[in-house]
Design a protein around this motif. Structure first.
Motif, PDB file in Angstrom:
ATOM      1  N   THR A  82       8.722  10.821 -12.701  1.00  0.00           N
ATOM      2  CA  THR A  82       9.899  11.549 -13.082  1.00  0.00           C
ATOM      3  C   THR A  82      10.185  12.578 -12.229  1.00  0.00           C
ATOM      4  N   LYS A  83       9.237  12.929 -11.156  1.00  0.00           N
ATOM      5  CA  LYS A  83       9.266  13.965 -10.215  1.00  0.00           C
ATOM      6  C   LYS A  83       9.233  13.461  -8.867  1.00  0.00           C
ATOM      7  N   PRO A  84       9.913  13.943  -7.999  1.00  0.00           N
ATOM      8  CA  PRO A  84       9.714  13.393  -6.584  1.00  0.00           C
ATOM      9  C   PRO A  84       8.388  13.837  -5.979  1.00  0.00           C
ATOM     10  N   GLY A  85       7.937  13.398  -4.931  1.00  0.00           N
ATOM     11  CA  GLY A  85       6.748  13.548  -4.366  1.00  0.00           C
ATOM     12  C   GLY A  85       5.871  12.306  -3.700  1.00  0.00           C
ATOM     13  N   THR A  86       4.788  12.514  -3.223  1.00  0.00           N
ATOM     14  CA  THR A  86       4.085  11.466  -2.879  1.00  0.00           C
ATOM     15  C   THR A  86       2.753  11.319  -3.605  1.00  0.00           C
ATOM     16  N   TYR A  87       2.457  10.252  -4.347  1.00  0.00           N
ATOM     17  CA  TYR A  87       1.581  10.201  -5.529  1.00  0.00           C
ATOM     18  C   TYR A  87       0.553   9.102  -4.494  1.00  0.00           C
ATOM     19  N   ALA A  88      -0.545   9.858  -4.397  1.00  0.00           N
ATOM     20  CA  ALA A  88      -1.621   8.893  -3.723  1.00  0.00           C
ATOM     21  C   ALA A  88      -2.522   8.445  -4.834  1.00  0.00           C
ATOM     22  N   TYR A  89      -3.034   7.368  -4.846  1.00  0.00           N
ATOM     23  CA  TYR A  89      -4.004   6.724  -5.739  1.00  0.00           C
ATOM     24  C   TYR A  89      -5.049   5.703  -5.387  1.00  0.00           C
ATOM     25  N   LEU A  90      -5.983   5.346  -6.173  1.00  0.00           N
ATOM     26  CA  LEU A  90      -7.053   4.452  -5.777  1.00  0.00           C
ATOM     27  C   LEU A  90      -7.494   3.746  -7.134  1.00  0.00           C
ATOM     28  N   CYS A  91      -8.524   3.142  -6.543  1.00  0.00           N
ATOM     29  CA  CYS A  91      -9.281   2.319  -7.855  1.00  0.00           C
ATOM     30  C   CYS A  91     -10.746   2.880  -7.754  1.00  0.00           C
ATOM     31  N   THR A  92     -10.981   3.546  -9.093  1.00  0.00           N
ATOM     32  CA  THR A  92     -12.208   4.223  -9.130  1.00  0.00           C
ATOM     33  C   THR A  92     -13.475   3.487  -8.922  1.00  0.00           C
ATOM     34  N   GLY A  96      -5.481  15.985 -11.711  1.00  0.00           N
ATOM     35  CA  GLY A  96      -4.209  16.358 -11.946  1.00  0.00           C
ATOM     36  C   GLY A  96      -3.226  15.519 -11.952  1.00  0.00           C
ATOM     37  N   GLY A  97      -3.507  14.396 -11.167  1.00  0.00           N
ATOM     38  CA  GLY A  97      -2.235  13.445 -11.017  1.00  0.00           C
ATOM     39  C   GLY A  97      -2.108  12.642 -12.571  1.00  0.00           C
ATOM     40  N   PRO A  98      -0.786  11.746 -12.425  1.00  0.00           N
ATOM     41  CA  PRO A  98      -0.275  11.322 -13.641  1.00  0.00           C
ATOM     42  C   PRO A  98      -1.061   9.907 -13.703  1.00  0.00           C
ATOM     43  N   LEU A  99      -1.621   9.311 -12.614  1.00  0.00           N
ATOM     44  CA  LEU A  99      -2.221   7.871 -12.691  1.00  0.00           C
ATOM     45  C   LEU A  99      -3.426   7.836 -13.406  1.00  0.00           C
ATOM     46  N   ALA A 106       0.879  -1.275  -0.026  1.00  0.00           N
ATOM     47  CA  ALA A 106       0.041  -0.018  -0.157  1.00  0.00           C
ATOM     48  C   ALA A 106       0.840   1.041   0.112  1.00  0.00           C
ATOM     49  N   ALA A 107       2.051   1.071   0.444  1.00  0.00           N
ATOM     50  CA  ALA A 107       3.181   2.450   0.331  1.00  0.00           C
ATOM     51  C   ALA A 107       4.370   1.634  -0.163  1.00  0.00           C
ATOM     52  N   LEU A 108       4.582   2.438  -1.386  1.00  0.00           N
ATOM     53  CA  LEU A 108       5.757   2.034  -2.240  1.00  0.00           C
ATOM     54  C   LEU A 108       6.665   3.071  -2.259  1.00  0.00           C
ATOM     55  N   LYS A 109       7.970   2.857  -2.242  1.00  0.00           N
ATOM     56  CA  LYS A 109       8.960   3.937  -2.209  1.00  0.00           C
ATOM     57  C   LYS A 109      10.002   3.728  -3.132  1.00  0.00           C
ATOM     58  N   VAL A 110      10.038   4.615  -3.995  1.00  0.00           N
ATOM     59  CA  VAL A 110      10.761   4.516  -5.413  1.00  0.00           C
ATOM     60  C   VAL A 110      11.804   5.801  -5.654  1.00  0.00           C
ATOM     61  N   LYS A 111      12.797   5.612  -6.485  1.00  0.00           N
ATOM     62  CA  LYS A 111      13.360   6.719  -6.697  1.00  0.00           C
ATOM     63  C   LYS A 111      13.063   7.409  -8.042  1.00  0.00           C
ATOM     64  N   VAL A 112      13.410   8.584  -8.319  1.00  0.00           N
ATOM     65  CA  VAL A 112      12.898   9.290  -9.522  1.00  0.00           C
ATOM     66  C   VAL A 112      13.513   8.428 -10.660  1.00  0.00           C
ATOM     67  N   THR A 132      -7.034   2.430  -1.816  1.00  0.00           N
ATOM     68  CA  THR A 132      -6.300   3.204  -1.685  1.00  0.00           C
ATOM     69  C   THR A 132      -4.734   3.006  -1.502  1.00  0.00           C
ATOM     70  N   ALA A 133      -3.717   3.714  -1.937  1.00  0.00           N
ATOM     71  CA  ALA A 133      -2.298   3.490  -1.832  1.00  0.00           C
ATOM     72  C   ALA A 133      -1.389   4.721  -2.158  1.00  0.00           C
ATOM     73  N   THR A 134      -0.243   4.652  -1.720  1.00  0.00           N
ATOM     74  CA  THR A 134       0.756   5.933  -2.148  1.00  0.00           C
ATOM     75  C   THR A 134       2.031   5.343  -2.939  1.00  0.00           C
ATOM     76  N   VAL A 135       2.443   6.120  -3.613  1.00  0.00           N
ATOM     77  CA  VAL A 135       3.903   5.908  -4.309  1.00  0.00           C
ATOM     78  C   VAL A 135       4.824   6.997  -3.672  1.00  0.00           C
ATOM     79  N   GLU A 136       5.824   6.853  -3.024  1.00  0.00           N
ATOM     80  CA  GLU A 136       6.732   8.104  -2.503  1.00  0.00           C
ATOM     81  C   GLU A 136       7.850   7.823  -3.304  1.00  0.00           C
ATOM     82  N   VAL A 137       7.959   9.047  -4.076  1.00  0.00           N
ATOM     83  CA  VAL A 137       9.214   8.947  -4.918  1.00  0.00           C
ATOM     84  C   VAL A 137      10.353   9.970  -4.615  1.00  0.00           C
ATOM     85  N   THR A 138      11.653   9.473  -4.468  1.00  0.00           N
ATOM     86  CA  THR A 138      12.593  10.252  -3.986  1.00  0.00           C
ATOM     87  C   THR A 138      13.794  10.340  -4.939  1.00  0.00           C
ATOM     88  N   ARG A 139      14.738  11.400  -4.907  1.00  0.00           N
ATOM     89  CA  ARG A 139      15.885  11.579  -5.899  1.00  0.00           C
ATOM     90  C   ARG A 139      16.758  10.358  -5.374  1.00  0.00           C
TER      91      ARG A 139
END
Length: 98
Positions: free
Chosen positions: A75-85, A56-59, A28-34, A91-98
């Motif tokens: 391609t950009k750092p940040g925390t991306y929250a998403y869900l199944c419509t 406005g989210g990318p997913l 439910a919480a994934l952490k990845v690099k840019v 719900t879940a998140t992807v945390e993107v770091t440099r």
């Protein structure tokens, strides 16, 4: 898998794959690099989507049938929250770091 004294592990998991199973995103919480390409795979018999929470989210996946996949490269750092419509309680998140 026993985790001594950690309780319910809420620490983000690293990797680049998310399974959709039992009406949940795992992890439910994934952490990845840019620059990481993350792939979601639907393992349920019901259709699910991978859709950014808020506007406005990318997913924006189509409805994924069983064993269908959806991939996105972050391609950009940040925390991306998403869900199944279809099932908004998923719900879940992807945390993107440099």
């Amino acid at each position: 898998m026993s985790h001594a004294s950690t309780g319910a592990s809420a620490a983000p998991v690293t990797g680049n794959a998310v399974a959709i199973k039992n009406f949940a995103f795992s992890p439910a919480a994934l952490k990845v690099k840019v620059g990481t390409r993350v792939t979601w795979t639907n393992q349920d018999t019901d259709a699910h989507t991978v859709t950014s929470a808020g506007s406005g989210g990318p997913l924006h996946s189509a409805a994924l049938s069983t064993h269908a996949t959806y991939s996105y490269t972050f391609t950009k750092p940040g925390t991306y929250a998403y869900l199944c419509t279809i099932h908004p309680f998923m719900t879940a998140t992807v945390e993107v770091t440099r």
